[in-house]
Design a protein around this motif. Structure first.
Motif, PDB file in Angstrom:
ATOM      1  N   LYS A   1      10.527  -0.968  -1.072  1.00 56.09           N
ATOM      2  CA  LYS A   1      10.440  -2.030  -2.082  1.00 56.09           C
ATOM      3  C   LYS A   1      11.386  -3.184  -1.742  1.00 56.09           C
ATOM      4  CE  LYS A   1       8.762   0.588  -6.056  1.00 56.09           C
ATOM      5  NZ  LYS A   1       9.048   1.084  -7.418  1.00 56.09           N
ATOM      6  N   GLU A   2      12.590  -2.864  -1.274  1.00 58.84           N
ATOM      7  CA  GLU A   2      13.534  -3.914  -0.872  1.00 58.84           C
ATOM      8  C   GLU A   2      12.996  -4.699   0.317  1.00 58.84           C
ATOM      9  OE1 GLU A   2      17.201  -1.848  -0.159  1.00 58.84           O
ATOM     10  OE2 GLU A   2      17.643  -1.632  -2.298  1.00 58.84           O
TER      11      GLU A   2
ATOM     12  N   PHE B   1       0.845  -1.203   0.000  1.00 57.81           N
ATOM     13  CA  PHE B   1       0.000   0.000   0.000  1.00 57.81           C
ATOM     14  C   PHE B   1       0.877   1.249   0.000  1.00 57.81           C
ATOM     15  CE2 PHE B   1      -3.279  -2.438   2.820  1.00 57.81           C
ATOM     16  CZ  PHE B   1      -3.570  -3.292   1.782  1.00 57.81           C
ATOM     17  N   THR B   2       1.950   1.210   0.786  1.00 56.81           N
ATOM     18  CA  THR B   2       2.877   2.330   0.859  1.00 56.81           C
ATOM     19  C   THR B   2       3.534   2.560  -0.497  1.00 56.81           C
ATOM     20  OG1 THR B   2       3.329   1.781   3.171  1.00 56.81           O
ATOM     21  CG2 THR B   2       4.926   3.191   2.063  1.00 56.81           C
ATOM     22  N   ILE B   3       3.941   1.485  -1.130  1.00 56.32           N
ATOM     23  CA  ILE B   3       4.572   1.591  -2.446  1.00 56.32           C
ATOM     24  C   ILE B   3       3.598   2.187  -3.450  1.00 56.32           C
ATOM     25  CG2 ILE B   3       5.482   0.230  -4.382  1.00 56.32           C
ATOM     26  CD1 ILE B   3       6.699  -1.656  -2.182  1.00 56.32           C
ATOM     27  N   GLU B   4       2.338   1.768  -3.393  1.00 55.59           N
ATOM     28  CA  GLU B   4       1.328   2.311  -4.316  1.00 55.59           C
ATOM     29  C   GLU B   4       1.252   3.827  -4.213  1.00 55.59           C
ATOM     30  OE1 GLU B   4      -2.702   0.671  -4.665  1.00 55.59           O
ATOM     31  OE2 GLU B   4      -1.957  -1.110  -3.627  1.00 55.59           O
ATOM     32  N   ILE B   5       1.126   4.349  -2.989  1.00 48.68           N
ATOM     33  CA  ILE B   5       0.959   5.797  -2.842  1.00 48.68           C
ATOM     34  C   ILE B   5       2.254   6.526  -3.162  1.00 48.68           C
ATOM     35  CG2 ILE B   5       1.394   5.961  -0.349  1.00 48.68           C
ATOM     36  CD1 ILE B   5      -1.271   7.902  -2.378  1.00 48.68           C
ATOM     37  N   PHE B   6       3.397   5.946  -2.790  1.00 53.45           N
ATOM     38  CA  PHE B   6       4.677   6.568  -3.148  1.00 53.45           C
ATOM     39  C   PHE B   6       4.838   6.632  -4.671  1.00 53.45           C
ATOM     40  CE2 PHE B   6       7.525   5.750   0.850  1.00 53.45           C
ATOM     41  CZ  PHE B   6       6.724   6.604   1.590  1.00 53.45           C
TER      42      PHE B   6
ATOM     43  N   ASN C   1       8.500 -10.951   1.030  1.00 49.63           N
ATOM     44  CA  ASN C   1       7.817 -11.846   0.089  1.00 49.63           C
ATOM     45  C   ASN C   1       8.527 -13.184  -0.079  1.00 49.63           C
ATOM     46  OD1 ASN C   1       5.573 -10.274  -0.401  1.00 49.63           O
ATOM     47  ND2 ASN C   1       6.501  -9.228  -2.142  1.00 49.63           N
ATOM     48  N   ARG C   2       9.764 -13.274   0.368  1.00 50.48           N
ATOM     49  CA  ARG C   2      10.460 -14.562   0.307  1.00 50.48           C
ATOM     50  C   ARG C   2       9.814 -15.589   1.249  1.00 50.48           C
ATOM     51  NH1 ARG C   2      14.933 -11.216  -1.104  1.00 50.48           N
ATOM     52  NH2 ARG C   2      15.615 -10.750   0.998  1.00 50.48           N
ATOM     53  N   TYR C   3       8.967 -15.121   2.160  1.00 52.23           N
ATOM     54  CA  TYR C   3       8.260 -16.026   3.071  1.00 52.23           C
ATOM     55  C   TYR C   3       6.989 -16.587   2.437  1.00 52.23           C
ATOM     56  CZ  TYR C   3      11.372 -14.647   6.816  1.00 52.23           C
ATOM     57  OH  TYR C   3      12.493 -14.445   7.579  1.00 52.23           O
TER      58      TYR C   3
END
Length: 110
Positions: free
Chosen positions: A84-85, A48-53, A91-93
């Motif tokens: 993003k990193e 969600f944070t990435i979307e708004i950024f 996401n590796r989980y």
């Protein structure tokens, strides 16, 4: 060959120890799955944070937002890279069969 009392007690102690270890292992598996689910939830919120950024960055790049100081633009870009990193690490989980992360719109309007 029959077991004497000492051997029988030792066998009983071993059996109890194995049962205790199995119980501990089961608890750890449950706890591990709980942590994994929390990590996946955090990853979704990072999304969600990435979307708004990304929307803010696109507005800056298109000239819609033209009053943001350069230092704040740099902070936005650096923070976006970090988030993003972090999301990629979380996401590796993910395991096969996990639901795909929702977008903010999907979260607000299921």
């Amino acid at each position: 060959m029959a077991l004497n009392a000492s051997d029988s007690a030792q066998l009983d102690a071993c059996t109890k120890q194995v049962a205790d270890l199995q119980t501990q292992l089961d608890k750890q598996k449950t706890l591990s799955e709980l942590y994994r689910n929390e990590i996946l939830t955090d990853s979704e919120f990072l999304g969600f944070t990435i979307e708004i950024f990304d929307k803010i960055q696109a507005s800056i790049n298109s000239g819609v937002i033209n009053t943001m100081p350069v230092e704040e633009q740099r902070q936005l870009q650096e923070t976006l890279v970090y988030v993003k990193e972090r999301q990629a690490a979380d996401n590796r989980y993910r395991k096969e069969g996990d639901p795909e992360p929702r977008t903010y719109e999907e979260y607000r309007n299921p």
